[in-house]
Design an enzyme around this catalytic site. Structure first.
Site, PDB file in Angstrom:
ATOM      1  N   TYR A  58       0.850  -1.194   0.000  1.00  0.00           N
ATOM      2  CA  TYR A  58       0.000   0.000   0.000  1.00  0.00           C
ATOM      3  C   TYR A  58       0.879   1.234   0.000  1.00  0.00           C
ATOM      4  O   TYR A  58       1.861   1.299   0.748  1.00  0.00           O
ATOM      5  CB  TYR A  58      -0.894   0.027   1.255  1.00  0.00           C
ATOM      6  CG  TYR A  58      -2.355  -0.136   0.890  1.00  0.00           C
ATOM      7  CD1 TYR A  58      -2.975   0.817   0.085  1.00  0.00           C
ATOM      8  CD2 TYR A  58      -3.090  -1.224   1.324  1.00  0.00           C
ATOM      9  CE1 TYR A  58      -4.307   0.670  -0.273  1.00  0.00           C
ATOM     10  CE2 TYR A  58      -4.418  -1.374   0.965  1.00  0.00           C
ATOM     11  CZ  TYR A  58      -5.020  -0.422   0.164  1.00  0.00           C
ATOM     12  OH  TYR A  58      -6.327  -0.560  -0.189  1.00  0.00           O
ATOM     13  N   GLU A  60      -0.550   4.813  -0.533  1.00  0.00           N
ATOM     14  CA  GLU A  60      -1.331   6.039  -0.792  1.00  0.00           C
ATOM     15  C   GLU A  60      -0.445   7.256  -0.554  1.00  0.00           C
ATOM     16  O   GLU A  60       0.300   7.316   0.425  1.00  0.00           O
ATOM     17  CB  GLU A  60      -2.556   6.076   0.127  1.00  0.00           C
ATOM     18  CG  GLU A  60      -3.638   5.137  -0.367  1.00  0.00           C
ATOM     19  CD  GLU A  60      -4.847   5.081   0.555  1.00  0.00           C
ATOM     20  OE1 GLU A  60      -4.888   5.818   1.544  1.00  0.00           O
ATOM     21  OE2 GLU A  60      -5.754   4.274   0.261  1.00  0.00           O
ATOM     22  N   ASP A 204      -5.988  13.723 -25.301  1.00  0.00           N
ATOM     23  CA  ASP A 204      -6.014  12.319 -24.879  1.00  0.00           C
ATOM     24  C   ASP A 204      -5.250  11.525 -25.938  1.00  0.00           C
ATOM     25  O   ASP A 204      -5.767  11.273 -27.033  1.00  0.00           O
ATOM     26  CB  ASP A 204      -7.471  11.852 -24.760  1.00  0.00           C
ATOM     27  CG  ASP A 204      -7.563  10.410 -24.294  1.00  0.00           C
ATOM     28  OD1 ASP A 204      -6.562   9.677 -24.412  1.00  0.00           O
ATOM     29  OD2 ASP A 204      -8.644  10.010 -23.829  1.00  0.00           O
ATOM     30  N   THR A 230      -2.898   6.161 -22.136  1.00  0.00           N
ATOM     31  CA  THR A 230      -2.744   4.823 -21.565  1.00  0.00           C
ATOM     32  C   THR A 230      -1.370   4.306 -21.949  1.00  0.00           C
ATOM     33  O   THR A 230      -0.732   4.797 -22.888  1.00  0.00           O
ATOM     34  CB  THR A 230      -3.818   3.851 -22.089  1.00  0.00           C
ATOM     35  OG1 THR A 230      -3.835   3.905 -23.513  1.00  0.00           O
ATOM     36  CG2 THR A 230      -5.188   4.209 -21.562  1.00  0.00           C
ATOM     37  N   LYS A 233      -1.389   0.549 -25.204  1.00  0.00           N
ATOM     38  CA  LYS A 233      -1.778   0.429 -26.624  1.00  0.00           C
ATOM     39  C   LYS A 233      -0.505   0.490 -27.467  1.00  0.00           C
ATOM     40  O   LYS A 233       0.293  -0.434 -27.414  1.00  0.00           O
ATOM     41  CB  LYS A 233      -2.785   1.524 -26.971  1.00  0.00           C
ATOM     42  CG  LYS A 233      -4.093   1.401 -26.169  1.00  0.00           C
ATOM     43  CD  LYS A 233      -5.122   2.404 -26.624  1.00  0.00           C
ATOM     44  CE  LYS A 233      -6.440   2.250 -25.887  1.00  0.00           C
ATOM     45  NZ  LYS A 233      -6.504   2.995 -24.624  1.00  0.00           N
ATOM     46  N   ARG A 239      -1.325  -2.503 -18.695  1.00  0.00           N
ATOM     47  CA  ARG A 239      -2.622  -1.814 -18.776  1.00  0.00           C
ATOM     48  C   ARG A 239      -2.670  -0.728 -17.700  1.00  0.00           C
ATOM     49  O   ARG A 239      -2.553  -1.025 -16.514  1.00  0.00           O
ATOM     50  CB  ARG A 239      -3.721  -2.858 -18.538  1.00  0.00           C
ATOM     51  CG  ARG A 239      -5.139  -2.405 -18.769  1.00  0.00           C
ATOM     52  CD  ARG A 239      -6.027  -3.617 -18.968  1.00  0.00           C
ATOM     53  NE  ARG A 239      -5.645  -4.288 -20.204  1.00  0.00           N
ATOM     54  CZ  ARG A 239      -6.041  -3.904 -21.427  1.00  0.00           C
ATOM     55  NH1 ARG A 239      -6.858  -2.886 -21.569  1.00  0.00           N
ATOM     56  NH2 ARG A 239      -5.633  -4.550 -22.494  1.00  0.00           N
TER      57      ARG A 239
HETATM   58  N1  DSN Z   1      -9.814   2.995 -25.842  1.00  0.00           N
HETATM   59  C1  DSN Z   1     -10.853   2.138 -26.342  1.00  0.00           C
HETATM   60  C2  DSN Z   1     -10.386   1.429 -27.576  1.00  0.00           C
HETATM   61  O1  DSN Z   1      -9.941   2.145 -28.425  1.00  0.00           O
HETATM   62  O2  DSN Z   1     -10.499   0.212 -27.770  1.00  0.00           O
HETATM   63  C3  DSN Z   1     -11.468   1.338 -25.316  1.00  0.00           C
HETATM   64  O3  DSN Z   1     -12.115   2.190 -24.410  1.00  0.00           O
END
Ligand code: DSN
Length: 420
Positions: A58, A60, A204, A230, A233, A239
């Site tokens: 933990y 925080e 984003d 993120t 990808k 993730r």
């Molecule tokens: N980001 C999305 C995608 O492109 O698959 C999922 O939320």
């Protein structure tokens, strides 16, 4: 261990039920062609780090300012992740704690907006993301959302329309960045529009983070106030989410992530993000990012030459959309047909789609994972032939079996995760 002591924690017993499921998933990933634009194969080092004892801790708070004792090593891991991501993207503030891209976006909203404040973002149908204001998402429930669309003719972002809407709506926040837009996003044009109306700008970059890191897409750093994304990808890490910004926003963003919207950070994931950021700084990652885009252009052009209508006529990044409405097949059905041949894609709305999000007129195809596998131009043409053959013979079981055999042969030449 002393004779009477019990060891309650360190069971060596295998959980057969779950191990069998993991094995099946590994086989699925090994034996299919993954063309979902938001997926990738992460490195074994990333996977090993995610499966480490860091998960037990933990923490925080933030490095050197935690609510728990024993954080000396996870502090180091988080600081390494922060330093590396700042070096990778040239940013001077990073928060690597968001559990996902949606959490990263939500934290920015909490940092700068009040309920009912206005947001101008890209419509979901035209490529935007559900966390940019979709009505069932928290963003759509708590804020006043206005959407810009792509031009119906070119299917490109119409910056003049964005400007007109921004002047009319006077949003507090403009969001750019998308989940299914295949063209370069002009962050500078968005900045000019945001400045004209006194709005914050959030980019984003969830989909294109790896392309930006690899020099294949212009950066939003130094242009947008907030960059969210993120790590799993095109960036090919674990993730998770991240926020990058100017350090003048450090206090409000840190507060918005913890305690604003999250509790304990996932230290095993944060350490795995650090591993991914290091990998993305390598020269081979730059080559990878270039190959992702080259492969995408090759596959896209091949399918276009076969008579498929490509949304916006092509691609500049790692994905493209096919409009199947003239082919008499829905996105839903095409996904099933290709899955039966071992090709995994997703159905996708296309701009001005008249079908529901469950059915859709389109499919989305991405090349990040097959490029990680080592496929190149030659394989993109083979893949283009298989996709064409399968969709043109969607009701012919024996031809679909032939397509599956071709996929099996292609996959056999590009094995992944051999040491697992
Ligand atoms: N980001 C999305 C995608 O492109 O698959 C999922 O939320």
């Amino acid at each position: 261990m002393a004779e009477n002591n019990k060891n309650h924690t360190l069971s060596k017993e295998k959980d057969k039920e779950i191990q069998d499921i993991i094995k099946k998933e590994l086989d699925r990933q090994r034996s299919n062609l993954l063309l979902i634009a938001s997926e990738n194969y992460t490195s074994q080092e990333v996977i090993k780090t995610m499966g480490s004892v860091l998960t037990n801790k933990y923490a925080e708070g933030y490095p050197n300012n935690r609510y728990y004792g024993g954080c000396e090593y996870v502090d180091q891991a988080e600081q390494v992740a922060i330093d590396r991501v700042n070096r990778l993207f040239g940013s001077d503030y990073a928060n690597v704690q968001p559990h996902s891209g949606v959490n990263a976006n939500t934290a920015v909203f909490v940092a700068i907006l009040e309920p009912n404040d206005r947001i101008l973002s890209m419509s979901l149908k035209d490529g935007g993301h559900l966390s940019h204001g979709q009505s069932h998402n928290l963003s759509g429930k708590y804020f006043d959302i206005y959407n810009y669309c792509v031009d119906p003719g070119t299917e490109l972002i119409d910056y003049e329309q964005v400007k007109k809407m921004a002047k009319r709506v006077r949003p507090k926040l403009i969001i750019c960045g998308a989940s299914s837009y295949s063209r370069i996003i002009d962050f500078k044009k968005f900045r000019e529009i945001a400045d004209e109306v006194g709005a914050y700008l959030m980019a984003d970059i969830a989909h294109i983070a790896g392309l930006i890191a690899g020099g294949q897409h212009p950066t939003s750093i130094g242009i947008a106030d907030f960059t969210t994304g993120t790590t799993h990808k095109t960036l090919r890490g674990p993730r998770g989410g991240m926020i990058l910004a100017d350090k003048k926003y450090k206090k409000i963003l840190d507060m918005a992530v913890f305690p604003g919207t999250q509790g304990g950070p996932l230290m095993h994931i944060i350490a795995a993000k650090a591993v991914c950021f290091r990998e993305a700084m390598s020269s081979s990652f730059k080559e990878y990012a270039k190959d992702v885009v080259d492969n995408c252009k090759t596959l896209c052009q091949h399918l276009k030459d076969e008579g498929f209508r490509i949304v916006s006529g092509g691609t500049d990044n790692h994905l493209f959309l096919i409009d199947l409405s003239e082919k008499g097949i829905t996105g839903y059905d095409a996904t099933g047909v290709l899955a039966s041949c071992g090709i995994v894609i997703n159905k996708n709305l296309i701009p001005y789609d008249n079908k529901s999000p469950v059915v859709t007129s389109g499919i989305r195809i991405g090349t990040a994972a097959v490029t990680t596998q080592g496929m190149g131009k030659k394989e993109m043409h083979i893949l283009g032939d298989i996709i064409t053959f399968a969709l043109n013979n969607k009701d012919n079981a024996s031809r679909l079996r032939q397509a599956k055999e071709k996929v099996d042969a292609l996959v056999a030449d590009f094995p992944i995760y051999q040491n697992f």
